[in-house]
Design a protein around this motif. Structure first.
Motif, PDB file in Angstrom:
ATOM      1  N   THR A  17       0.798  -1.235  -0.102  1.00 27.78           N
ATOM      2  CA  THR A  17       0.094  -0.117   0.043  1.00 27.78           C
ATOM      3  C   THR A  17       0.969   1.406  -0.138  1.00 27.78           C
ATOM      4  N   LEU A  18       2.175   1.156   0.700  1.00 28.53           N
ATOM      5  CA  LEU A  18       2.944   2.419   0.628  1.00 28.53           C
ATOM      6  C   LEU A  18       3.407   2.737  -0.626  1.00 28.53           C
ATOM      7  N   THR A  19       3.854   1.441  -1.245  1.00 26.69           N
ATOM      8  CA  THR A  19       4.573   1.651  -2.518  1.00 26.69           C
ATOM      9  C   THR A  19       3.466   2.082  -3.637  1.00 26.69           C
ATOM     10  N   ASN A  20       2.360   1.483  -3.460  1.00 28.27           N
ATOM     11  CA  ASN A  20       1.066   1.985  -4.290  1.00 28.27           C
ATOM     12  C   ASN A  20       1.205   2.041  -6.033  1.00 28.27           C
ATOM     13  N   PRO A  21       1.569   0.704  -6.378  1.00 29.29           N
ATOM     14  CA  PRO A  21       2.054   0.663  -7.789  1.00 29.29           C
ATOM     15  C   PRO A  21       0.871   1.078  -8.621  1.00 29.29           C
ATOM     16  N   LEU A  22      -0.347   0.557  -7.917  1.00 33.66           N
ATOM     17  CA  LEU A  22      -1.777   0.913  -8.888  1.00 33.66           C
ATOM     18  C   LEU A  22      -1.757   2.361  -8.973  1.00 33.66           C
ATOM     19  N   GLY A  23      -1.730   3.113  -7.756  1.00 31.20           N
ATOM     20  CA  GLY A  23      -1.986   4.457  -7.795  1.00 31.20           C
ATOM     21  C   GLY A  23      -0.828   5.183  -8.613  1.00 31.20           C
ATOM     22  N   THR A  24       0.451   4.532  -8.838  1.00 30.83           N
ATOM     23  CA  THR A  24       1.379   5.275  -9.591  1.00 30.83           C
ATOM     24  C   THR A  24       1.404   4.997 -11.084  1.00 30.83           C
ATOM     25  N   MET A  25       0.528   3.950 -11.446  1.00 30.18           N
ATOM     26  CA  MET A  25       0.513   3.934 -12.991  1.00 30.18           C
ATOM     27  C   MET A  25       0.138   5.035 -13.778  1.00 30.18           C
ATOM     28  N   PRO A  26      -0.962   5.843 -13.443  1.00 26.95           N
ATOM     29  CA  PRO A  26      -1.250   6.928 -14.192  1.00 26.95           C
ATOM     30  C   PRO A  26      -0.307   7.944 -14.552  1.00 26.95           C
ATOM     31  N   VAL A  27       0.205   8.215 -13.162  1.00 29.00           N
ATOM     32  CA  VAL A  27       1.208   9.034 -13.197  1.00 29.00           C
ATOM     33  C   VAL A  27       2.622   8.921 -13.866  1.00 29.00           C
ATOM     34  N   PHE A  28       2.866   7.522 -13.962  1.00 30.95           N
ATOM     35  CA  PHE A  28       3.868   7.063 -14.716  1.00 30.95           C
ATOM     36  C   PHE A  28       3.803   7.120 -16.190  1.00 30.95           C
ATOM     37  N   LEU A  29       2.518   6.776 -16.612  1.00 27.28           N
ATOM     38  CA  LEU A  29       2.198   6.887 -17.965  1.00 27.28           C
ATOM     39  C   LEU A  29       2.148   8.229 -18.423  1.00 27.28           C
ATOM     40  N   THR A  30       1.973   9.461 -17.699  1.00 22.44           N
ATOM     41  CA  THR A  30       2.032  10.414 -17.975  1.00 22.44           C
ATOM     42  C   THR A  30       3.306  10.951 -18.165  1.00 22.44           C
ATOM     43  N   MET A  31       4.351  10.686 -17.336  1.00 20.68           N
ATOM     44  CA  MET A  31       5.754  11.148 -17.257  1.00 20.68           C
ATOM     45  C   MET A  31       6.500  10.390 -18.527  1.00 20.68           C
ATOM     46  N   THR A  32       6.084   9.318 -18.893  1.00 17.01           N
ATOM     47  CA  THR A  32       6.826   8.495 -20.081  1.00 17.01           C
ATOM     48  C   THR A  32       5.880   8.688 -21.361  1.00 17.01           C
ATOM     49  N   ASN A  33       5.034   9.601 -21.375  1.00 17.16           N
ATOM     50  CA  ASN A  33       4.191   9.898 -22.530  1.00 17.16           C
ATOM     51  C   ASN A  33       5.089  10.050 -23.696  1.00 17.16           C
ATOM     52  N   GLY A  34       4.949   9.356 -24.797  1.00 18.79           N
ATOM     53  CA  GLY A  34       5.815   9.550 -26.307  1.00 18.79           C
ATOM     54  C   GLY A  34       6.877   8.410 -26.034  1.00 18.79           C
ATOM     55  N   LEU A  35       7.122   7.850 -25.067  1.00 15.92           N
ATOM     56  CA  LEU A  35       8.358   6.888 -24.944  1.00 15.92           C
ATOM     57  C   LEU A  35       8.088   5.401 -25.559  1.00 15.92           C
ATOM     58  N   SER A  36       8.710   4.698 -26.009  1.00 19.07           N
ATOM     59  CA  SER A  36       8.296   3.266 -26.327  1.00 19.07           C
ATOM     60  C   SER A  36       8.410   2.416 -25.156  1.00 19.07           C
ATOM     61  N   ASP A  37       7.847   1.217 -25.616  1.00 20.26           N
ATOM     62  CA  ASP A  37       7.520   0.269 -24.470  1.00 20.26           C
ATOM     63  C   ASP A  37       9.027  -0.046 -24.053  1.00 20.26           C
TER      64      ASP A  37
END
Length: 214
Positions: A17-37
């Motif tokens: 819950t503290l790492t919260n990968p599910l909550g981090t997903m949208p932020v991560f996708l925003t930060m890596t927008n335009g990058l390849s897989d």
């Protein structure tokens, strides 16, 4: 065996819950927008490894830091309880991480986001560090210490898998599903925080009462 399973469950639920990968997903996708897989996978790999190493350093050096700065374990538990409670409360309100980057900053810092802000403080923030130090203090046998280290490794491996599949998971969960998950994890985190606070303040109050009665 009676203490091993509850301790392992406490470690897993609190760190996940503290790492919260599910909550981090949208932020991560925003930060890596335009990058390849492939670039995203490389960033996730670096971020999870850095997070794990950072957390291990603080978890094992916790007792040294207590002695060096003259901090009591109980005082740290109270402060840690407040930190974890605040994180849990924000998750209960379905608030995402405060770490935000502008579109032009994403392109500029694409190579660095694996360290900051993704690894630190998003995946390994003050809440996770405080939790690691407190649980290591509770782990009074080598078996419990081994369980703690193993659970942390498992949590970051799961985090790696979740963030790696973040594009598909975000579409599958949707905004509503993600918010429900965040609220549930936030509630669990707040309960854990209250337990930390109580376990820290109880010995202090007991000592005060003993001194008053003596």
């Amino acid at each position: 065996m009676e203490t091993l399973l509850p301790f392992a469950l406490l470690c897993f639920t609190s760190f996940f819950t503290l790492t919260n990968p599910l909550g981090t997903m949208p932020v991560f996708l925003t930060m890596t927008n335009g990058l390849s897989d492939q670039e995203r996978r490389a960033i996730v790999k670096r971020a999870t490894i850095i997070s794990f190493i950072t957390l291990m350093i603080f978890t094992f050096s916790g007792q040294f830091l207590f002695k060096f700065f003259g901090i009591s374990t109980n005082g740290f538990r109270i402060a840690g309880g407040f930190i974890i409670f605040k994180i849990g409360y924000d998750m209960l309100q379905a608030r995402y991480s405060n770490a935000k980057l502008k579109e032009e900053e994403v392109k500029t810092y694409a190579d660095d986001i694996s360290i900051t802000p993704l690894a630190i403080p998003m995946l390994c923030g003050p809440g996770a560090i405080a939790n690691g130090i407190m649980l290591m203090d509770d782990a009074n046998t080598y078996t419990l210490k081994g369980i703690l280290i193993g659970i942390i490794a498992i949590v970051y491996f799961i985090t790696f898998l979740i963030l790696r599949a973040s594009t598909r998971l975000v579409k599958m969960l949707g905004e509503t599903g993600n918010n429900v998950m965040m609220r549930l994890m936030g509630l669990i985190l707040m309960v854990i925080a209250v337990e930390c606070f109580v376990s820290g303040i109880r010995p202090i109050l007991t000592d005060i009462l003993k001194q008053a009665l003596s």
